[in-house]
Design an enzyme around this catalytic site. Sequence first.
Site, PDB file in Angstrom:
ATOM      1  N   HIS A   1      12.876 -18.899  83.565  1.00 22.87           N
ATOM      2  CA  HIS A   1      13.068 -17.653  84.315  1.00 22.87           C
ATOM      3  C   HIS A   1      11.967 -16.681  83.902  1.00 22.87           C
ATOM      4  CE1 HIS A   1      14.686 -16.310  80.501  1.00 22.87           C
ATOM      5  NE2 HIS A   1      15.607 -17.269  80.539  1.00 22.87           N
TER       6      HIS A   1
ATOM      7  N   HIS B   1      10.851 -16.425  80.193  1.00 22.86           N
ATOM      8  CA  HIS B   1       9.870 -17.430  79.760  1.00 22.86           C
ATOM      9  C   HIS B   1       8.494 -17.106  80.356  1.00 22.86           C
ATOM     10  CE1 HIS B   1      13.766 -19.779  79.894  1.00 22.86           C
ATOM     11  NE2 HIS B   1      13.385 -20.024  78.660  1.00 22.86           N
TER      12      HIS B   1
ATOM     13  N   GLN C   1      19.456 -29.330  68.021  1.00 23.81           N
ATOM     14  CA  GLN C   1      19.932 -27.952  67.825  1.00 23.81           C
ATOM     15  C   GLN C   1      21.271 -27.690  68.501  1.00 23.81           C
ATOM     16  OE1 GLN C   1      16.235 -26.479  69.746  1.00 23.81           O
ATOM     17  NE2 GLN C   1      17.534 -24.931  70.690  1.00 23.81           N
TER      18      GLN C   1
ATOM     19  N   GLY D   1      10.694 -15.410  72.093  1.00 23.51           N
ATOM     20  CA  GLY D   1      11.308 -14.203  72.622  1.00 23.51           C
ATOM     21  C   GLY D   1      12.156 -13.484  71.578  1.00 23.51           C
TER      22      GLY D   1
ATOM     23  N   ASP E   1      16.088 -14.120  71.293  1.00 28.66           N
ATOM     24  CA  ASP E   1      16.704 -14.921  70.232  1.00 28.66           C
ATOM     25  C   ASP E   1      16.138 -14.420  68.906  1.00 28.66           C
ATOM     26  OD1 ASP E   1      18.184 -16.981  71.907  1.00 28.66           O
ATOM     27  OD2 ASP E   1      16.183 -16.993  72.767  1.00 28.66           O
TER      28      ASP E   1
ATOM     29  N   GLN F   1      16.438 -16.530  65.760  1.00 27.69           N
ATOM     30  CA  GLN F   1      15.540 -17.690  65.859  1.00 27.69           C
ATOM     31  C   GLN F   1      14.107 -17.273  65.516  1.00 27.69           C
ATOM     32  OE1 GLN F   1      15.545 -20.734  69.126  1.00 27.69           O
ATOM     33  NE2 GLN F   1      13.922 -19.448  69.929  1.00 27.69           N
TER      34      GLN F   1
ATOM     35  N   ARG G   1      21.363 -19.845  80.675  1.00 21.21           N
ATOM     36  CA  ARG G   1      22.799 -20.118  80.820  1.00 21.21           C
ATOM     37  C   ARG G   1      23.500 -19.124  81.751  1.00 21.21           C
ATOM     38  NH1 ARG G   1      22.090 -21.520  75.003  1.00 21.21           N
ATOM     39  NH2 ARG G   1      22.762 -23.660  74.681  1.00 21.21           N
TER      40      ARG G   1
HETATM   41  P1  AMP Z   1      14.953 -21.246  75.598  1.00 17.48           P
HETATM   42  O1  AMP Z   1      14.387 -22.011  76.752  1.00 17.48           O
HETATM   43  O2  AMP Z   1      16.221 -20.553  75.892  1.00 17.48           O
HETATM   44  O3  AMP Z   1      14.937 -22.045  74.328  1.00 17.48           O
HETATM   45  O4  AMP Z   1      13.907 -20.057  75.360  1.00 17.48           O
HETATM   46  C1  AMP Z   1      12.557 -20.333  75.123  1.00 17.48           C
HETATM   47  C2  AMP Z   1      11.870 -19.085  74.640  1.00 17.48           C
HETATM   48  O5  AMP Z   1      11.978 -18.072  75.635  1.00 17.48           O
HETATM   49  C3  AMP Z   1      12.506 -18.516  73.379  1.00 17.48           C
HETATM   50  O6  AMP Z   1      11.465 -18.053  72.518  1.00 17.48           O
HETATM   51  C4  AMP Z   1      13.364 -17.415  73.896  1.00 17.48           C
HETATM   52  O7  AMP Z   1      13.591 -16.402  72.955  1.00 17.48           O
HETATM   53  C5  AMP Z   1      12.516 -16.916  75.050  1.00 17.48           C
HETATM   54  N1  AMP Z   1      13.354 -16.193  75.995  1.00 17.48           N
HETATM   55  C6  AMP Z   1      14.500 -16.616  76.557  1.00 17.48           C
HETATM   56  N2  AMP Z   1      15.052 -15.650  77.327  1.00 17.48           N
HETATM   57  C7  AMP Z   1      14.215 -14.590  77.264  1.00 17.48           C
HETATM   58  C8  AMP Z   1      14.222 -13.272  77.825  1.00 17.48           C
HETATM   59  N3  AMP Z   1      15.209 -12.855  78.627  1.00 17.48           N
HETATM   60  N4  AMP Z   1      13.189 -12.454  77.544  1.00 17.48           N
HETATM   61  C9  AMP Z   1      12.191 -12.863  76.730  1.00 17.48           C
HETATM   62  N5  AMP Z   1      12.121 -14.085  76.164  1.00 17.48           N
HETATM   63  C10 AMP Z   1      13.126 -14.934  76.422  1.00 17.48           C
END
Ligand code: AMP
Length: 435
Positions: free
Chosen positions: A181, A184, A208, A294, A297, A300, A334
């Site tokens: 989205h 990312h 994870q 991001g 998280d 993380q 999600r």
């Molecule tokens: P994920 O695919 O959920 O593992 O997220 C991949 C990366 O995108 C991680 O570093 C997240 O923190 C970041 N991320 C997910 N959602 C957002 C958001 N709304 N704004 C900024 N970064 C995000």
Amino acid sequence: MPTQTAYLGLGSNEGDRAGHIQQALQRLAAAPGVQVVRTSSLRESTFVGQGPPQPTFLNGVVELRTSLLPIALLDLCKALEAAAGRTLPAPRHHPRPLDLDVLFVGHERVDTRDLVLPHPRWHLRQFVTEPLRELGVDVATMPRALAAAVIESPAAFSARTTQWLAGGCTIGLVPTMGSLHAGHGSLLTMARQECDRVVATIFVNPLQFGPNEDFAAYPRDLAADLQLCREAGADAVFAPTVAQMYDPLFCSHVAVGSAAEGMEGAVRPGHFAGVATVVARLFALARPQRAYFGEKDAQQLAVIRRMTKDLGFPLQIVGCPIVREADGLAMSSRNVYLGAADRQASTVLVRALRSARDVFTRGERDRDRLLARARSVLATEPRALVEYVELRAEGELAPLPSGPVLQGRMLVAAKFVDGVRPVRLLDNLSLVEGS
Ligand code: AMP
């Protein structure tokens, strides 16, 4: 020496434009190893890029026969640009007396920091395609830069990044689990601005996920993800299968310590060890100079920063601000599983955080009263099953003792259970910065 056909894009939008181009053509014709075959007519074209408004360009294309290697031809072009009075390094998107772009050298493919062949954007520029047609070139059959390749095998991924590193490129890595989205997208955009090559990784990492979590049901949409990656300018997308990432004898893991305790670490035992393990593996494969994560998280991010320091990975971790929906909900893969009523209720997380920040801004400094403020807002929404609300120190997110706080980040997690499937939502906000 064998010769091959090469094409250069010619451009000028400063000073005696036609004169600069004519002089460059004469200098090209006099250069050893270069024969000027044909030149297109020159045409006016308005500037379409970013930056301040610019005078119109005069553009054309020249066809050469050359025995020079592509990099030597590039050096010659740079020398001719300098001879025309262009300052080097040239500021981007500013007027220039002479602009020479190496478009093609035979069918050679080059992918280094200084030169990419075929030129990555030639087919998108009318001021290149029209003069090429005028010279009788069948533009439909000319080679184009390869679209961001999907790489599945770790060995091929590593070979690609090795090639980039050998070409002097800096690499930006954006690890994701896909279902991408705009959040990312913002990581990719930042990487695009700061690095020569950008790689997105898409991998739903089983390490994870706990046994009762949503690994199987995690949303996946590779086709849409590739489109977003390409639009954001990624140069490659690494999307391995689980078997490719972890061979049958795989048994080594990264252990994580205090940064992974509490909050997500408490609700999801083993989660951060799984994250750290896959991220370490991605660092080893890609060897990026920068990796983008991001703030969404936040824990993380703190765990990864700590691991990078502790294990000595030679790269910079870049934290990127949270991207939100118009109503404030932090974007998350999600979110698609939220039912309509839960989706409406879900903004309670950001409302609670903003409310606590408001009272902090107005002078409230007591940790427990700030937390109580957030909890009181969360309590107005019975659909939100709150898992934790915490106020931690910025950066490493160390726990703060009760009493006065000078700065901090408030983090919240809540479950919503009335949608397609139960969804955990996370959010956080710095008390001192707006977001
Ligand atoms: P994920 O695919 O959920 O593992 O997220 C991949 C990366 O995108 C991680 O570093 C997240 O923190 C970041 N991320 C997910 N959602 C957002 C958001 N709304 N704004 C900024 N970064 C995000």
